[in-house]
Design a protein around this motif. Structure first.
Motif, mmCIF file in Angstrom:
data_model
loop_
_atom_site.group_PDB
_atom_site.id
_atom_site.type_symbol
_atom_site.label_atom_id
_atom_site.label_comp_id
_atom_site.label_asym_id
_atom_site.label_seq_id
_atom_site.Cartn_x
_atom_site.Cartn_y
_atom_site.Cartn_z
ATOM 1 N N ARG A 1 29.433 -14.742 29.410
ATOM 2 C CA ARG A 1 29.609 -13.470 28.703
ATOM 3 C C ARG A 1 30.999 -12.886 28.939
ATOM 4 O O ARG A 1 31.657 -13.161 29.939
ATOM 5 C CB ARG A 1 28.525 -12.484 29.104
ATOM 6 C CG ARG A 1 28.654 -11.973 30.510
ATOM 7 C CD ARG A 1 27.553 -11.003 30.823
ATOM 8 N NE ARG A 1 27.684 -10.561 32.194
ATOM 9 C CZ ARG A 1 26.706 -10.128 32.934
ATOM 10 N NH1 ARG A 1 25.504 -10.078 32.412
ATOM 11 N NH2 ARG A 1 26.922 -9.749 34.155
ATOM 12 N N HIS A 2 31.396 -12.054 28.017
ATOM 13 C CA HIS A 2 32.670 -11.333 28.081
ATOM 14 C C HIS A 2 32.448 -10.129 29.008
ATOM 15 O O HIS A 2 31.682 -9.222 28.682
ATOM 16 C CB HIS A 2 33.066 -10.903 26.666
ATOM 17 C CG HIS A 2 34.371 -10.220 26.561
ATOM 18 N ND1 HIS A 2 35.557 -10.826 26.893
ATOM 19 C CD2 HIS A 2 34.695 -8.979 26.141
ATOM 20 C CE1 HIS A 2 36.550 -9.983 26.690
ATOM 21 N NE2 HIS A 2 36.051 -8.853 26.233
ATOM 22 N N GLU B 1 35.297 -1.148 14.331
ATOM 23 C CA GLU B 1 36.602 -0.921 14.968
ATOM 24 C C GLU B 1 37.604 -1.998 14.548
ATOM 25 O O GLU B 1 38.767 -1.703 14.263
ATOM 26 C CB GLU B 1 36.458 -0.901 16.491
ATOM 27 C CG GLU B 1 35.721 0.312 17.011
ATOM 28 C CD GLU B 1 35.336 0.196 18.486
ATOM 29 O OE1 GLU B 1 35.564 -0.866 19.110
ATOM 30 O OE2 GLU B 1 34.792 1.179 19.024
ATOM 31 N N LEU B 2 37.142 -3.239 14.527
ATOM 32 C CA LEU B 2 38.028 -4.335 14.112
ATOM 33 C C LEU B 2 38.445 -4.183 12.652
ATOM 34 O O LEU B 2 39.604 -4.434 12.291
ATOM 35 C CB LEU B 2 37.347 -5.682 14.344
ATOM 36 C CG LEU B 2 37.200 -6.105 15.801
ATOM 37 C CD1 LEU B 2 36.258 -7.294 15.929
ATOM 38 C CD2 LEU B 2 38.550 -6.417 16.414
ATOM 39 N N ALA B 3 37.511 -3.769 11.806
ATOM 40 C CA ALA B 3 37.826 -3.559 10.384
ATOM 41 C C ALA B 3 38.870 -2.454 10.217
ATOM 42 O O ALA B 3 39.811 -2.586 9.421
ATOM 43 C CB ALA B 3 36.559 -3.223 9.607
ATOM 44 N N GLY C 1 42.143 -11.641 15.708
ATOM 45 C CA GLY C 1 41.387 -12.871 15.484
ATOM 46 C C GLY C 1 40.673 -13.342 16.747
ATOM 47 O O GLY C 1 39.510 -13.769 16.695
ATOM 48 N N GLU C 2 41.348 -13.237 17.884
ATOM 49 C CA GLU C 2 40.715 -13.606 19.161
ATOM 50 C C GLU C 2 39.544 -12.687 19.474
ATOM 51 O O GLU C 2 38.500 -13.131 19.965
ATOM 52 C CB GLU C 2 41.748 -13.569 20.286
ATOM 53 C CG GLU C 2 42.755 -14.701 20.219
ATOM 54 C CD GLU C 2 43.900 -14.553 21.207
ATOM 55 O OE1 GLU C 2 43.895 -13.590 22.013
ATOM 56 O OE2 GLU C 2 44.818 -15.399 21.170
ATOM 57 N N ARG C 3 39.692 -11.406 19.175
ATOM 58 C CA ARG C 3 38.588 -10.465 19.419
ATOM 59 C C ARG C 3 37.421 -10.723 18.472
ATOM 60 O O ARG C 3 36.257 -10.567 18.865
ATOM 61 C CB ARG C 3 39.097 -9.029 19.328
ATOM 62 C CG ARG C 3 39.975 -8.725 20.533
ATOM 63 C CD ARG C 3 40.585 -7.361 20.639
ATOM 64 N NE ARG C 3 39.866 -6.266 20.085
ATOM 65 C CZ ARG C 3 40.442 -5.313 19.340
ATOM 66 N NH1 ARG C 3 41.727 -5.349 19.070
ATOM 67 N NH2 ARG C 3 39.733 -4.311 18.879
ATOM 68 N N VAL C 4 37.724 -11.128 17.237
ATOM 69 C CA VAL C 4 36.659 -11.491 16.300
ATOM 70 C C VAL C 4 35.907 -12.701 16.840
ATOM 71 O O VAL C 4 34.671 -12.735 16.812
ATOM 72 C CB VAL C 4 37.221 -11.757 14.879
ATOM 73 C CG1 VAL C 4 36.183 -12.424 13.994
ATOM 74 C CG2 VAL C 4 37.705 -10.462 14.246
ATOM 75 N N CYS C 5 36.626 -13.691 17.346
ATOM 76 C CA CYS C 5 35.985 -14.875 17.932
ATOM 77 C C CYS C 5 35.115 -14.496 19.123
ATOM 78 O O CYS C 5 33.997 -15.013 19.279
ATOM 79 C CB CYS C 5 37.031 -15.904 18.348
ATOM 80 S SG CYS C 5 37.798 -16.738 16.952
ATOM 81 N N THR C 6 35.588 -13.584 19.942
ATOM 82 C CA THR C 6 34.800 -13.111 21.085
ATOM 83 C C THR C 6 33.538 -12.408 20.608
ATOM 84 O O THR C 6 32.463 -12.594 21.182
ATOM 85 C CB THR C 6 35.643 -12.159 21.970
ATOM 86 O OG1 THR C 6 36.816 -12.852 22.406
ATOM 87 C CG2 THR C 6 34.863 -11.679 23.179
ATOM 88 N N LEU C 7 33.651 -11.637 19.542
ATOM 89 C CA LEU C 7 32.484 -10.951 18.985
ATOM 90 C C LEU C 7 31.479 -11.954 18.419
ATOM 91 O O LEU C 7 30.268 -11.783 18.594
ATOM 92 C CB LEU C 7 32.916 -9.952 17.909
ATOM 93 C CG LEU C 7 31.833 -9.050 17.335
ATOM 94 C CD1 LEU C 7 31.206 -8.180 18.422
ATOM 95 C CD2 LEU C 7 32.405 -8.168 16.230
ATOM 96 N N VAL C 8 31.960 -12.998 17.789
ATOM 97 C CA VAL C 8 31.066 -14.038 17.272
ATOM 98 C C VAL C 8 30.345 -14.728 18.434
ATOM 99 O O VAL C 8 29.135 -14.971 18.369
ATOM 100 C CB VAL C 8 31.840 -15.054 16.393
ATOM 101 C CG1 VAL C 8 31.000 -16.280 16.092
ATOM 102 C CG2 VAL C 8 32.308 -14.389 15.109
#
Length: 145
Positions: free
Chosen positions: A12-13, A74-76, A109-116
Protein backbone atom coordinates in the motif's frame (compact mmCIF):
# COMPACT_ATOMS: atom_id res chain seq x y z
CA UNK A 1 2.20 -18.06 -0.51
CA UNK A 2 2.10 -14.67 1.22
CA UNK A 3 -1.05 -13.98 3.19
CA UNK A 4 -3.09 -11.22 1.57
CA UNK A 5 -3.20 -9.03 4.70
CA UNK A 6 0.61 -8.93 4.74
CA UNK A 7 0.76 -8.26 1.00
CA UNK A 8 -1.75 -5.43 1.40
CA UNK A 9 0.31 -3.88 4.21
CA UNK A 10 3.51 -4.24 2.20
CA UNK A 11 2.26 -2.83 -1.10
CA UNK A 12 0.00 0.00 0.00
CA UNK A 13 0.88 3.65 -0.50
CA UNK A 14 1.81 4.79 3.04
CA UNK A 15 0.42 8.31 2.69
CA UNK A 16 -3.01 6.78 2.01
CA UNK A 17 -2.81 3.92 4.52
CA UNK A 18 -5.81 5.04 6.57
CA UNK A 19 -8.01 4.95 3.44
CA UNK A 20 -7.39 1.31 2.55
CA UNK A 21 -9.93 -1.36 3.36
CA UNK A 22 -9.22 -2.71 6.84
CA UNK A 23 -8.87 -6.33 5.76
CA UNK A 24 -7.64 -7.65 9.11
CA UNK A 25 -10.58 -6.11 10.95
CA UNK A 26 -13.00 -7.48 8.36
CA UNK A 27 -11.58 -10.96 8.92
CA UNK A 28 -12.11 -10.52 12.68
CA UNK A 29 -15.72 -9.41 12.16
CA UNK A 30 -16.31 -12.35 9.84
CA UNK A 31 -14.83 -14.83 12.29
CA UNK A 32 -16.92 -13.39 15.16
CA UNK A 33 -20.13 -13.54 13.16
CA UNK A 34 -19.52 -17.14 12.16
CA UNK A 35 -18.22 -18.29 15.56
CA UNK A 36 -21.38 -17.26 17.38
CA UNK A 37 -24.03 -19.83 18.19
CA UNK A 38 -25.02 -21.44 14.89
CA UNK A 39 -28.72 -21.17 15.67
CA UNK A 40 -28.47 -17.41 16.09
CA UNK A 41 -25.91 -16.73 13.37
CA UNK A 42 -27.22 -14.50 10.63
CA UNK A 43 -25.80 -15.70 7.34
CA UNK A 44 -25.47 -13.76 4.12
CA UNK A 45 -28.31 -15.88 2.76
CA UNK A 46 -30.67 -14.12 5.18
CA UNK A 47 -31.12 -10.68 3.62
CA UNK A 48 -33.53 -9.39 6.28
CA UNK A 49 -30.80 -8.62 8.80
CA UNK A 50 -27.45 -6.92 8.36
CA UNK A 51 -24.70 -8.58 10.33
CA UNK A 52 -21.93 -6.71 12.03
CA UNK A 53 -19.61 -7.99 9.31
CA UNK A 54 -21.84 -6.70 6.53
CA UNK A 55 -22.21 -3.32 8.21
CA UNK A 56 -18.45 -2.97 8.68
CA UNK A 57 -17.82 -4.08 5.08
CA UNK A 58 -20.24 -1.45 3.79
CA UNK A 59 -18.48 1.24 5.84
CA UNK A 60 -15.09 0.17 4.53
CA UNK A 61 -16.24 0.15 0.91
CA UNK A 62 -17.77 3.58 1.34
CA UNK A 63 -14.49 4.88 2.85
CA UNK A 64 -12.52 3.55 -0.13
CA UNK A 65 -15.00 4.87 -2.69
CA UNK A 66 -15.15 8.36 -1.17
CA UNK A 67 -11.36 8.63 -0.99
CA UNK A 68 -11.07 7.44 -4.59
CA UNK A 69 -13.62 9.98 -5.82
CA UNK A 70 -12.02 12.81 -3.84
CA UNK A 71 -8.54 12.00 -5.14
CA UNK A 72 -9.80 11.54 -8.69
CA UNK A 73 -11.45 14.97 -8.51
CA UNK A 74 -8.27 16.57 -7.21
CA UNK A 75 -6.28 15.05 -10.07
CA UNK A 76 -8.86 16.25 -12.60
CA UNK A 77 -8.64 19.80 -11.19
CA UNK A 78 -4.85 19.71 -11.40
CA UNK A 79 -5.03 18.53 -15.02
CA UNK A 80 -7.39 21.38 -15.91
CA UNK A 81 -5.05 23.91 -14.33
CA UNK A 82 -2.06 22.34 -16.05
CA UNK A 83 -3.83 22.53 -19.39
CA UNK A 84 -4.00 26.33 -19.05
CA UNK A 85 -0.33 26.47 -18.08
CA UNK A 86 0.56 24.25 -21.04
CA UNK A 87 -1.31 26.46 -23.50
CA UNK A 88 0.46 29.54 -22.13
CA UNK A 89 3.83 27.76 -22.34
CA UNK A 90 3.23 26.72 -25.94
CA UNK A 91 2.16 30.22 -26.99
CA UNK A 92 5.23 31.74 -25.33
CA UNK A 93 7.54 29.09 -26.86
CA UNK A 94 9.54 29.06 -23.63
CA UNK A 95 11.40 25.71 -23.45
CA UNK A 96 11.71 25.89 -19.65
CA UNK A 97 7.93 26.31 -19.28
CA UNK A 98 7.30 23.43 -21.64
CA UNK A 99 9.76 21.21 -19.72
CA UNK A 100 8.04 22.18 -16.49
CA UNK A 101 4.67 21.15 -17.96
CA UNK A 102 6.10 17.82 -19.08
CA UNK A 103 7.42 17.20 -15.57
CA UNK A 104 4.07 18.13 -14.06
CA UNK A 105 2.21 15.78 -16.43
CA UNK A 106 4.60 12.98 -15.49
CA UNK A 107 4.02 13.59 -11.77
CA UNK A 108 0.24 13.57 -12.22
CA UNK A 109 0.54 10.41 -14.32
CA UNK A 110 2.46 8.71 -11.51
CA UNK A 111 -0.24 9.71 -9.03
CA UNK A 112 -2.92 8.35 -11.37
CA UNK A 113 -1.01 5.05 -11.50
CA UNK A 114 -0.82 5.02 -7.70
CA UNK A 115 -4.56 5.62 -7.52
CA UNK A 116 -5.20 2.74 -9.93
CA UNK A 117 -3.01 0.48 -7.76
CA UNK A 118 -4.94 1.67 -4.69
CA UNK A 119 -8.30 0.77 -6.20
CA UNK A 120 -7.02 -2.59 -7.52
CA UNK A 121 -5.73 -3.59 -4.07
CA UNK A 122 -9.01 -2.62 -2.45
CA UNK A 123 -11.09 -4.45 -5.06
CA UNK A 124 -8.96 -7.55 -4.47
CA UNK A 125 -9.47 -7.17 -0.72
CA UNK A 126 -13.26 -7.00 -1.14
CA UNK A 127 -13.24 -9.99 -3.49
CA UNK A 128 -11.12 -12.04 -1.08
CA UNK A 129 -13.14 -11.19 2.03
CA UNK A 130 -16.42 -11.98 0.24
CA UNK A 131 -14.97 -15.26 -0.96
CA UNK A 132 -14.05 -16.11 2.66
CA UNK A 133 -17.52 -15.07 3.77
CA UNK A 134 -19.28 -17.18 1.16
CA UNK A 135 -17.11 -20.21 1.87
CA UNK A 136 -17.59 -19.95 5.63
CA UNK A 137 -21.30 -19.22 5.33
CA UNK A 138 -21.78 -22.28 3.13
CA UNK A 139 -19.88 -24.44 5.61
CA UNK A 140 -21.88 -23.03 8.53
CA UNK A 141 -25.13 -23.59 6.66
CA UNK A 142 -24.18 -27.20 5.92
CA UNK A 143 -23.44 -27.77 9.62
CA UNK A 144 -26.84 -26.46 10.75
CA UNK A 145 -28.81 -28.74 8.41
Amino acid sequence: MVKFAKELARTRHDAWSEYYLNYKQLKKHLKRSLDSDSTSTVLALDNTDITEFQHFLEQEIEKVALFFLKTQGELADELLQLQEVRLAAISSSNPDSIDSCITSYREIGERVCTLVEYICLNVTAVRKILKKHDKNAAEESALTR
